[in-house]
Design an enzyme around this catalytic site. Sequence first.
Site, PDB file in Angstrom:
ATOM      1  N   GLU A   1      45.547  36.556  48.734  1.00 21.86           N
ATOM      2  CA  GLU A   1      44.776  36.269  49.934  1.00 21.86           C
ATOM      3  C   GLU A   1      45.571  35.349  50.873  1.00 21.86           C
ATOM      4  O   GLU A   1      46.570  34.750  50.452  1.00 21.86           O
ATOM      5  CB  GLU A   1      43.463  35.583  49.539  1.00 21.86           C
ATOM      6  CG  GLU A   1      42.557  36.430  48.646  1.00 21.86           C
ATOM      7  CD  GLU A   1      41.736  37.470  49.417  1.00 21.86           C
ATOM      8  OE1 GLU A   1      42.212  37.972  50.469  1.00 21.86           O
ATOM      9  OE2 GLU A   1      40.625  37.774  48.968  1.00 21.86           O
TER      10      GLU A   1
ATOM     11  N   ASP B   1      46.488  44.692  40.167  1.00 22.00           N
ATOM     12  CA  ASP B   1      45.487  43.631  40.037  1.00 22.00           C
ATOM     13  C   ASP B   1      44.275  44.090  39.236  1.00 22.00           C
ATOM     14  O   ASP B   1      44.122  45.291  38.946  1.00 22.00           O
ATOM     15  CB  ASP B   1      45.056  43.110  41.425  1.00 22.00           C
ATOM     16  CG  ASP B   1      44.924  44.222  42.470  1.00 22.00           C
ATOM     17  OD1 ASP B   1      44.778  45.391  42.077  1.00 22.00           O
ATOM     18  OD2 ASP B   1      44.951  43.912  43.668  1.00 22.00           O
TER      19      ASP B   1
ATOM     20  N   HIS C   1      45.762  40.769  53.120  1.00 20.45           N
ATOM     21  CA  HIS C   1      46.158  40.583  51.719  1.00 20.45           C
ATOM     22  C   HIS C   1      46.905  41.798  51.187  1.00 20.45           C
ATOM     23  O   HIS C   1      46.696  42.927  51.632  1.00 20.45           O
ATOM     24  CB  HIS C   1      44.971  40.192  50.820  1.00 20.45           C
ATOM     25  CG  HIS C   1      43.969  41.273  50.554  1.00 20.45           C
ATOM     26  ND1 HIS C   1      42.610  41.092  50.722  1.00 20.45           N
ATOM     27  CD2 HIS C   1      44.103  42.548  50.109  1.00 20.45           C
ATOM     28  CE1 HIS C   1      41.980  42.206  50.388  1.00 20.45           C
ATOM     29  NE2 HIS C   1      42.868  43.111  50.014  1.00 20.45           N
TER      30      HIS C   1
ATOM     31  N   ASN D   1      42.289  41.184  56.023  1.00 21.66           N
ATOM     32  CA  ASN D   1      42.801  39.836  56.274  1.00 21.66           C
ATOM     33  C   ASN D   1      44.287  39.748  55.930  1.00 21.66           C
ATOM     34  O   ASN D   1      44.831  38.658  55.806  1.00 21.66           O
ATOM     35  CB  ASN D   1      42.004  38.794  55.480  1.00 21.66           C
ATOM     36  CG  ASN D   1      42.096  39.008  53.971  1.00 21.66           C
ATOM     37  OD1 ASN D   1      42.808  39.916  53.506  1.00 21.66           O
ATOM     38  ND2 ASN D   1      41.390  38.192  53.199  1.00 21.66           N
TER      39      ASN D   1
HETATM   40  C1  F6R Z   1      44.116  47.196  45.401  1.00 26.95           C
HETATM   41  C2  F6R Z   1      44.666  46.079  46.134  1.00 26.95           C
HETATM   42  C3  F6R Z   1      44.221  45.710  47.504  1.00 26.95           C
HETATM   43  C4  F6R Z   1      43.897  46.893  48.405  1.00 26.95           C
HETATM   44  C5  F6R Z   1      43.360  46.402  49.745  1.00 26.95           C
HETATM   45  C6  F6R Z   1      42.982  47.551  50.655  1.00 26.95           C
HETATM   46  O1  F6R Z   1      44.710  47.325  44.120  1.00 26.95           O
HETATM   47  O2  F6R Z   1      45.481  45.421  45.601  1.00 26.95           O
HETATM   48  O3  F6R Z   1      45.221  44.928  48.117  1.00 26.95           O
HETATM   49  O4  F6R Z   1      45.040  47.670  48.597  1.00 26.95           O
HETATM   50  O5  F6R Z   1      42.227  45.617  49.530  1.00 26.95           O
HETATM   51  O6  F6R Z   1      41.891  48.212  50.098  1.00 26.95           O
HETATM   52  P1  F6R Z   1      41.325  49.568  50.731  1.00 26.95           P
HETATM   53  O7  F6R Z   1      42.396  50.593  50.528  1.00 26.95           O
HETATM   54  O8  F6R Z   1      40.089  49.886  49.918  1.00 26.95           O
HETATM   55  O9  F6R Z   1      41.048  49.298  52.154  1.00 26.95           O
END
Ligand code: F6R
Length: 242
Positions: A141, A67, A136, A134
């Site tokens: 989301e 992403d 995702h 949440n």
């Molecule tokens: C990052 C991504 C997100 C993260 C998620 C967890 O490329 O796609 O889905 O993996 O937000 O983020 P952290 O590891 O910072 O808790």
Amino acid sequence: MKVCVFPDAHSAAKGAAVCITDLIRGGSIRVLGLATGRSPIEVYRYITEQVTAKKLNLSELESFNLDEYIGLRAQDPSSFHSYMQNRLFSYAKLRKTHFLRGDVRNLLSECHRYEREIARAGGIDLQLLGIGRNGHIGFNEPGSAHDSRTRPVMLSTETRTANQPDFPVGQAVPKQALTMGIGTILEARKIVLLATGVAKSLALRDALHGPTSRDCPASALQRHRDLTVFVDREAASLLDTK
Ligand code: F6R
């Protein structure tokens, strides 16, 4: 699904890193799907150490990042492109690295281009994932369809708040991003999910034990044939690990 529980965050990340590097050495991985965020930082540190010590060679691999924020140039210090450059790609040379570009005019054609590039590469052999509080995955989301493809999305307030520390004071987290879809992610031949810390425990429980539902995007992973989950005790605290 295989769930590996480690005593702490460091050893969970190391477990994921060893799993990934063993598979690379074994020759079954040509195309890697990569995530950003805090969870995989230790994974990239371990891979970088292995490459620097000449114990691992990534030069035959291609990568696709999950992403990118809309509106940020690749060179922006808060972009996922910069994150990957700083944590992995400036130390380990890959044959080709692919990113979604959030600074282009035509975002839909950028998403179609990405899907075509993934297909042209023969699909993703191993996708590394984190999980949001949440539920995702990527930036899919809650509410995202489980067969969704790469597309522009709105970020939830919760996600933007969680990611604010990655931005300089005074710079708000963008409201939108491009993300591989859940359907795109599920096509990866192997998936490694890394989750640490008590803040991820609810999302992880819903993802692995809850009903498969749009309310928890990561619950779509239950349908995957080759999912390995690396967690620390805190993240696993609500899981039935018997
Ligand atoms: C990052 C991504 C997100 C993260 C998620 C967890 O490329 O796609 O889905 O993996 O937000 O983020 P952290 O590891 O910072 O808790």
